[in-house]
Design an enzyme around this catalytic site. Structure first.
Site, PDB file in Angstrom:
ATOM      1  CB  SER A  57       3.015   1.674   6.060  1.00 39.63           C
ATOM      2  OG  SER A  57       1.831   1.873   6.774  1.00 39.63           O
ATOM      3  CG  HIS A  85      -0.439   0.230   2.504  1.00 41.56           C
ATOM      4  ND1 HIS A  85      -0.147  -0.811   3.366  1.00 41.56           N
ATOM      5  CD2 HIS A  85      -0.108   1.366   3.157  1.00 41.56           C
ATOM      6  CE1 HIS A  85       0.343  -0.311   4.488  1.00 41.56           C
ATOM      7  NE2 HIS A  85       0.374   1.016   4.387  1.00 41.56           N
ATOM      8  CG  ASP A 101      -0.020  -4.080   2.793  1.00 40.88           C
ATOM      9  OD1 ASP A 101       0.218  -3.485   1.721  1.00 40.88           O
ATOM     10  OD2 ASP A 101      -0.131  -3.490   3.882  1.00 40.88           O
TER      11      ASP A 101
END
Length: 174
Positions: A152, A30, A77
């Site tokens: 992230s 992402h 992911d």
């Protein structure tokens, strides 16, 4: 630090880890995949940590290196990036996540959106969750280390200095 931008100027900021001698970078999908198109952002750059972090982004964010997405898996992911030139950064070892248990000490490295660049937080593994969201093989550790958007794709590192998981800053979990 990884910065992905679209032609319109929108994008994502995240973190990644050099994982091999070729300089390939592991991050969350992402961070580098545009939700609107399902394809990698057209502009992807990696900024290396300076020898001394000053807190001044004009001094700390210099000499970006372009990267391209080699592979990605949206369900897990995860994304693997290849730099256009050497990053000159030694790789972090990939650890044995099967040996991680609740109570184990970990640190998370990242770039929380409003919290500064190249942060390191420490904590412990709180629990293990298998097949998160019903995705086979998406096993995760929850930690009490401070994690936010921008972290992230960064590493969750065990006490040996090895990566045991990528941090997911969207959900505030590792």
């Amino acid at each position: 630090l990884i910065l992905g931008t679209s032609a319109g100027g929108s994008g994502e900021l995240g973190t990644g880890s050099v994982i091999d001698e070729a300089g390939r970078v592991l991050t969350n999908a992402h961070v580098v995949i545009d939700d609107r198109t399902g394809a990698p952002f057209p502009t992807l750059r990696v900024y290396r940590k300076p020898a001394k972090v000053t807190g001044d982004t004009k001094r700390d964010l210099t000499n970006p290196v372009s990267v391209k997405v080699v592979r990605f898996d949206r369900a897990l992911d995860l994304a693997l990036l290849e730099p256009a030139k050497s990053l000159g950064v030694p790789p972090l070892a990939l650890g044995d996540d099967s040996a991680v248990e609740p109570g184990d000490s970990v640190v998370a490295i990242g770039h929380p959106e409003q919290g500064g660049l190249w942060t390191l937080t420490q904590g412990v593994v709180s629990t293990v969750v298998a097949d998160l969201g019903g995705v086979a093989g998406k096993d995760v550790f929850q930690t009490d280390a401070s994690i936010n958007r921008g972290n992230s794709g960064g590493p969750l590192i065990d006490r040996t200095g090895a990566i045991v998981q990528q941090v997911d800053g969207i959900a505030g979990r590792a």
